[in-house]
Structures are given as structure tokens and as C-alpha cells.
Write a protein that holds these residues in place. Structure first.
Motif, PDB file in Angstrom:
ATOM      1  N   GLU A   4       0.773  -1.312  -0.126  1.00  0.00           N
ATOM      2  CA  GLU A   4       0.007  -0.001   0.022  1.00  0.00           C
ATOM      3  C   GLU A   4       1.058   1.232  -0.113  1.00  0.00           C
ATOM      4  N   THR A  17      -1.746  -1.198  -9.818  1.00  0.00           N
ATOM      5  CA  THR A  17      -2.054  -1.261  -8.549  1.00  0.00           C
ATOM      6  C   THR A  17      -3.488  -1.991  -8.585  1.00  0.00           C
ATOM      7  N   THR A  37       4.080   0.491  -7.765  1.00  0.00           N
ATOM      8  CA  THR A  37       3.401  -0.827  -7.803  1.00  0.00           C
ATOM      9  C   THR A  37       2.998  -1.102  -6.548  1.00  0.00           C
ATOM     10  N   CYS A  38       1.633  -1.408  -6.240  1.00  0.00           N
ATOM     11  CA  CYS A  38       0.902  -1.636  -5.027  1.00  0.00           C
ATOM     12  C   CYS A  38       0.157  -2.932  -5.257  1.00  0.00           C
ATOM     13  N   THR A  39       0.029  -3.835  -4.376  1.00  0.00           N
ATOM     14  CA  THR A  39      -0.588  -5.150  -4.582  1.00  0.00           C
ATOM     15  C   THR A  39      -2.061  -4.701  -3.853  1.00  0.00           C
ATOM     16  N   LEU A  44      -7.131   2.534  -6.949  1.00  0.00           N
ATOM     17  CA  LEU A  44      -6.363   3.697  -7.064  1.00  0.00           C
ATOM     18  C   LEU A  44      -7.348   4.782  -6.419  1.00  0.00           C
ATOM     19  N   ALA A  86      -0.853  -7.355  -9.270  1.00  0.00           N
ATOM     20  CA  ALA A  86       0.188  -6.572  -8.982  1.00  0.00           C
ATOM     21  C   ALA A  86       1.236  -7.601  -8.000  1.00  0.00           C
ATOM     22  N   LEU A 138      -3.380   2.363  -3.756  1.00  0.00           N
ATOM     23  CA  LEU A 138      -2.624   3.366  -3.819  1.00  0.00           C
ATOM     24  C   LEU A 138      -3.340   4.767  -3.797  1.00  0.00           C
TER      25      LEU A 138
END
Length: 145
Positions: A73, A104, A85-87, A107, A125, A90
């Protein structure tokens, strides 16, 4: 002295303590090089390098990041020149300026945030640590000859 169950419990405690920690980089601090952390990172200063976190990354309003950010995050209020890059999720706050691609699952963009790049939203992601990435590359090289 210690039996196996006590050693295992001690290792679990250490792992929990490491992932529950937060790292803070103050406004007066400039880092040149990569950062890799198991816990959360809050950056108020500047970083010229890649940031990896298995937790949350928070970039303050006056922060400047020149490099990629990879985390579960992230909340960005400052300037980022690189890929994010966020799993999971964001957040781009109103003062955020992003020059680079975003990957992401979710978003959230506040009115006023600036984003120049491509955005890919999916459930795939991945957060990969530097060491995991190198091990994966070695395995591919071994398999191909």
C-alpha cells in the motif's frame, strides 16, 4: 537449554516485531541507494533509489523520490519520478506529482494530483523483494542453460 517449540516461538516473535515496525526518513535526510523493508516506511526527505516494502509506504508533501516504489500500500503526497507498484491500494493526495507508470489493484486520486504515465489496475500486482527477484532470475538462467 531451549526446546524446539521455544525456538520456533522466538522466531515468530521476531518476525512479528519486524513487520510491525515503522521507518521514518526525516525532511533533512537524503538517501542515495535502495531501501528494502519488511515494515512500513514514511519518507519526508528525498531518496534517489528504489524503495521496496512489504508494508505501507508514505511519501510526504516535500519529498522527492527518484526511483521505483514497490509495496503493498502507498500514500503519495510528494513527487515521484519512477514506477509505482502496489498489490492493494494506492492513494494519490492533492499535492502528488507522479512521472511514471502505476500498477495497483485500487487507486484513489484526490482533486489536484498530477499523474503522467500509464495506469494498470489488476489483482496481479506483485511485491517482490530484491533478493526474491534475484533468486527467480538465477532459476530462469539455470533452466535455460
Amino acid at each position: 537449554m531451549f526446546n524446539k517449540s521455544e525456538k520456533i516461538e522466538e522466531k515468530r516473535t521476531i518476525a512479528v516485531e519486524q513487520t510491525d515496525t515503522s521507518n521514518v526518513i526525516s525532511k533533512e535526510t537524503r538517501i542515495t541507494g535502495d531501501i528494502q523493508a519488511l515494515g512500513n516506511i514514511r519518507i519526508e526527505g528525498s531518496v534517489d533509489g528504489t524503495i521496496y516494502s512489504k508494508g505501507r509506504v508514505v511519501i510526504g508533501e516535500v519529498s522527492v523520490i527518484k526511483g521505483n516504489i514497490t509495496s503493498v500500500e502507498a500514500e503519495i503526497s510528494g513527487k515521484v519520478e519512477g514506477e509505482v507498484t502496489c498489490t492493494e491500494i494506492l492513494f494519490l493526495r492533492r499535492s502528488a506529482i507522479i512521472s511514471g507508470n502505476i500498477t495497483t489493484q485500487k487507486l484513489v486520486v484526490e482533486n489536484g494530483a498530477v499523474f503522467n504515465g500509464k495506469c494498470q489496475m489488476n489483482t496481479n500486482a506483485m511485491v517482490v523483494s530484491k533478493s526474491e527477484d534475484k533468486n527467480e532470475q538465477r532459476g530462469k538462467q539455470s533452466a535455460t542453460g
